[in-house]
Motif scaffolding. Structure first.
Motif, mmCIF file in Angstrom:
data_model
loop_
_atom_site.group_PDB
_atom_site.id
_atom_site.type_symbol
_atom_site.label_atom_id
_atom_site.label_comp_id
_atom_site.label_asym_id
_atom_site.label_seq_id
_atom_site.Cartn_x
_atom_site.Cartn_y
_atom_site.Cartn_z
ATOM 1 N N TRP A 1 24.386 31.341 40.058
ATOM 2 C CA TRP A 1 24.948 33.119 40.581
ATOM 3 C C TRP A 1 26.643 33.304 40.215
ATOM 4 C CZ3 TRP A 1 22.136 33.162 46.423
ATOM 5 C CH2 TRP A 1 21.120 33.320 46.405
ATOM 6 N N LEU B 1 27.141 33.982 36.659
ATOM 7 C CA LEU B 1 26.793 35.520 36.832
ATOM 8 C C LEU B 1 27.270 35.607 37.504
ATOM 9 C CD1 LEU B 1 22.970 34.630 36.841
ATOM 10 C CD2 LEU B 1 24.291 35.041 34.956
ATOM 11 N N GLY B 2 28.857 36.084 38.252
ATOM 12 C CA GLY B 2 29.042 36.283 38.782
ATOM 13 C C GLY B 2 29.638 36.953 40.196
ATOM 14 N N ALA B 3 28.330 36.423 40.828
ATOM 15 C CA ALA B 3 27.941 36.573 42.331
ATOM 16 C C ALA B 3 29.830 36.356 43.055
ATOM 17 C CB ALA B 3 27.202 36.290 42.979
ATOM 18 N N ASN B 4 29.618 37.594 44.006
ATOM 19 C CA ASN B 4 30.814 37.255 45.454
ATOM 20 C C ASN B 4 30.666 38.307 46.743
ATOM 21 O OD1 ASN B 4 31.707 40.201 44.687
ATOM 22 N ND2 ASN B 4 31.456 39.863 42.494
ATOM 23 N N VAL B 5 31.486 37.875 47.500
ATOM 24 C CA VAL B 5 31.257 38.523 48.653
ATOM 25 C C VAL B 5 32.930 39.166 48.203
ATOM 26 C CG1 VAL B 5 29.100 37.624 49.683
ATOM 27 C CG2 VAL B 5 31.932 36.524 50.102
ATOM 28 N N ASP B 6 33.208 40.187 47.839
ATOM 29 C CA ASP B 6 34.680 40.786 47.605
ATOM 30 C C ASP B 6 34.032 41.593 48.652
ATOM 31 O OD1 ASP B 6 35.848 39.924 44.434
ATOM 32 O OD2 ASP B 6 35.563 38.759 45.592
ATOM 33 N N HIS B 7 33.610 42.240 48.787
ATOM 34 C CA HIS B 7 33.858 43.156 49.558
ATOM 35 C C HIS B 7 33.017 43.242 51.424
ATOM 36 C CE1 HIS B 7 32.938 46.567 46.721
ATOM 37 N NE2 HIS B 7 34.273 46.308 46.311
ATOM 38 N N LEU B 8 33.494 41.679 51.980
ATOM 39 C CA LEU B 8 33.493 41.496 52.970
ATOM 40 C C LEU B 8 34.159 42.201 53.743
ATOM 41 C CD1 LEU B 8 31.192 39.911 55.152
ATOM 42 C CD2 LEU B 8 32.769 37.887 54.249
#
Lengths: 477, 287
Positions: free
Chosen positions: B209, B212-219
């Protein structure tokens, strides 16, 4: 007036004492369970056995004497036994009379009465007796006159010519695992005996005293010169035979009635090799009559208990009922560990003693549905004042159904024990199966579930709060 | 006066000693022969009263064992009342006797074939011990002595039929019947290995993931605009997994369902608010 009142007071006192006497007679009769009837044709003959009657009475039997021809002789009274035991002495007539037909004797045994039948070679055996014994698979010589002689084991003092008084040693145990109740010190004199042959098929028959290997049976009238057709010889001849019915009533056939006479109880005998001594007939007669009349070899079963032998459930470990055992539950589960115990005593003459198994014998517990699936030995674990407790533990089989705990102990010379307790064995309940985390083969699958759960939560988080990927994949037109 | 008296006693005892004769036999021959041959073939043995025959006698299936003898009391031939040939089986102690048919002068014979023998003697593993027993009434010393050993040759083509074993009351064999063999799991090592392999897939998944660029930046942004909704929603998702875990380990259905209902309701309400917030971000072009 005055005299009339005096009369009635006296009469009242008389009636009261009469009633009391009547009551005491009734009381004595109902608790008396050792009534012995001796049937002998000549009432004068009974004096020949007076020492034997004295011994019986000193052991608590109450003897009555009757002749087979007496019209009011009856074994049954109001549907119950009139006498608990019956001793038949040899009779000269053709049968035992209309009140003691073979059919009635069989009914008597079926009603738990014990019979000691004495035969003698001096009197021909009545055909009624022969046919009765044939029903029990005991064969008498077809000639009504038959005598057992042994030219090697006879009493030189009294039968130097005729050799018809056999001098035998004390009988040995019947076979391995059977207790010998008839062992005496000294030799036993058996004068003028009728030999019997026991049928091989019946497990209810056992010889108490067998003839030695050189003995044989012959007809003194016809075969005085030489014996050509042999009825039986040696240890195939049984001089005293025992039959124990399935309800544990006992029928003993005593080949020589004369061995119970006073003169043989302490006779001086001389064996073939010249050894002199006294007979042990009195002690042997005591053992024989004790066995036949249910004073020896009687077993009684006390408590039968079974319970679950596994750990108590967690909740009750510290409760006040820590010693609580659910005794004799009606239902078990498959593969439960169960503890079974049975208490057995043996009755010896007057009191109960703890029962000890004969050496090399085993008391077995069967756990059976239609046929036994487990048959395991019961071991004696503890003893009370008058009984032994035998226990066994077993794991119930992996099959549900209705099962029985059966203790089936039948041996020659001992009363039959058959105890059956029925229990249900149910299958596992839905919450009793082993949990998957206890099964090692399931761990990869449980790990897989954990991985899926963690992946799912992570996916939810990423989906809600992810920002689009900056470069690479997004830059498309 | 004494001497004649003692002489008379001596004479009397001497005569009584003569009278106390003993039984014995003379001219005893043992033959084993088959019907047709008439005694020519087969075994022929002489038997002596004082010592057993050293030769072992074999009786084949169709042959007859015949013993002819003259019984004697003292020195005269006489017929005793009991003249038996006794066959004794050593291991079980069973025995069977066959009477001689003798004439007045003590002469006679006995014949035994395999048909006369009971099953237990026929199938004896060791040779039968045969003894001769001669005895009668009176004061003569009886005679019983081991004469010879007898081995039986059974007919192998027609073995003796065993009688049905009689029922005897004795202890029966031990039974421990297994209905189903207890199921066992495979070796624990293999289970461990595969569990580790499965668990190792989680970091691999996260790694994939991340690639593939998964992130939780907008948390931060999401929690800033709708903290309660997002917090409750994530909490209720985790709580639902917790409810499933409790149901797996200890709760039953009736304990789990109310809690699941409450957690589900919270998830639905907070989730719809959280999704509204996500929609706002999508409308703002940030997704």
């Amino acid at each position: 007036m005055k005299s009339f009142e005096y009369c009635t007071a006296e009469m009242r006192w008389l009636f009261a004492s009469l009633l009391l006497a009547l009551l005491s007679v009734v009381h004595a009769r109902s608790f008396n369970s050792s009534r012995l009837l001796v049937v002998t044709e000549e009432i004068t003959e009974k004096d020949k056995y007076s020492t034997f009657w004295g011994d019986l009475e000193s052991r608590g039997f109450s003897l009555s004497f009757a002749s087979p021809k007496s019209p009011d002789l009856s074994l049954f009274k109001h549907g119950a036994l009139a006498y608990d035991h019956l001793l038949l002495l040899p009779s000269k007539s053709k049968g035992l009379g209309p009140n003691l037909t073979p059919n009635m004797l069989v009914n008597y045994i079926n009603a738990n009465g014990n019979i000691l039948l004495a035969l003698s070679a001096d009197q021909p055996t009545p055909p009624a007796i022969s046919s009765l014994l044939l029903e029990l698979d005991i064969f008498l010589p077809p000639d009504r006159n038959a005598l057992v002689v042994d030219h090697f084991n006879f009493d030189k003092a009294s039968a130097a010519e005729k050799h018809d008084v056999l001098l035998l040693t004390s009988p040995k145990p019947l076979r391995n695992g059977v207790r010998n109740y008839f062992e005496v010190d000294g030799s036993i004199a058996v004068p003028r005996a009728v030999g019997q042959v026991l049928g091989n098929a019946s497990p209810l028959l056992a010889p108490i005293l067998r003839a030695p290997s050189t003995a044989y049976s012959y007809n003194p009238k016809d075969e005085a010169e030489a014996v050509e057709e042999l009825f039986a010889t040696g240890s195939q001849l049984s001089l005293i035979s025992a039959f124990q019915a399935r309800n544990s009533a006992r029928f003993t056939v005593l080949g020589s009635a004369e061995m119970l006479e006073n003169k043989w109880f302490d006779a001086k005998v001389k064996s073939q090799s010249g050894v002199e001594g006294a007979t042990a007939n009195r002690a042997f007669a005591e053992k024989l009559s004790a066995w036949t009349f249910q004073e020896l070899g009687v077993l009684k079963v006390g408590r039968v208990e079974h319970y679950l032998n596994e750990d108590l459930p967690k909740g009750t470990a510290n409760s006040s009922e820590v010693g609580f055992l659910d005794l004799n539950p009606k239902i078990y589960r498959i593969k439960n560990d169960v503890h079974f115990s049975i208490e057995i005593s043996e009755y010896v003459f007057t009191h109960l003693v703890p029962f000890t198994l004969p050496p090399t014998d085993e008391l077995q517990l069967e756990f059976s549905m239609l046929s036994p699936f487990h048959r395991i030995p019961l071991v004696p674990t503890s003893r009370t004042a008058n009984s032994t407790v035998f226990t066994a533990t077993l794991t119930l089989p992996d099959q549900h159904g209705i099962f029985n705990f059966i203790v089936n102990y039948k041996r020659p010379f001992m009363t039959n024990i058959y105890e059956k307790r029925t229990v249900t064995v149910r299958h596992f309940a839905h919450d009793e199966w082993p949990r998957s985390f206890a099964i090692s083969a399931a761990w990869p699958w449980i790990g897989g579930i954990g991985v899926v759960v963690a992946g799912w939560v992570a996916f939810v988080a990423v989906w809600l709060w992810s920002a689009p990927a900056e470069d690479g994949l997004r830059k498309r037109n | 006066m004494r001497l004649p008296y003692t002489l008379a006693v001596a004479a009397l005892s001497f005569s009584s000693a003569c009278l106390a004769a003993s039984w014995s036999f003379d001219d005893a021959t043992l033959t084993v022969s088959s019907k047709g041959s008439g005694g020519d073939g087969g075994v022929k043995e002489k038997l002596s009263p004082n010592s057993p025959s050293s030769k072992a006698i074999t009786l084949p299936a169709v042959d007859t064992l015949k013993i002819v003898l003259t019984a004697t009391e003292g020195s005269t031939g006489k017929r005793p009342h009991q003249a038996f040939l006794t066959l004794h089986e050593p291991t079980t102690g069973l025995e069977e006797s066959f009477p001689f048919s003798l004439k007045e002068n003590g002469n006679g014979k006995v014949e035994v074939t395999q048909k006369d023998l009971p099953y237990q003697l026929l199938t004896s593993k060791s040779p039968l011990k045969a003894s001769l027993v001669l005895a009668s009434f009176g004061s003569s010393t009886p005679y019983a002595s081991h004469a010879f050993d007898l081995t039986l040759q059974l007919d192998t083509t027609a073995p003796p039929t065993a009688p049905t074993a009689p029922e005897r009351y004795t202890s029966k064999p031990v039974i421990n019947h297994i209905f189903k063999v207890q199921e066992t799991s495979g070796p624990r090592v293999i289970s461990f290995f595969f569990t580790i392999a499965v668990l190792a897939m989680l970091p691999v998944l996260f790694g994939a993931w991340a690639l593939l660029g998964a992130n939780v930046d907008h948390l931060g942004k999401a929690f800033g605009s709708a903290p309660i909704a997002h917090g409750l929603f994530l909490g209720s998702v985790l709580a639902m997994e917790g409810v499933f875990f409790m149901y797996y380990t200890s709760w039953n259905l009736f304990q789990m369902l109310p809690v699941a209902g409450v957690v589900g309701t919270v998830a639905y309400i907070s989730g719809s608010r959280a999704l509204t917030e996500v929609q706002e971000r999508r409308m703002a072009g940030e997704r």
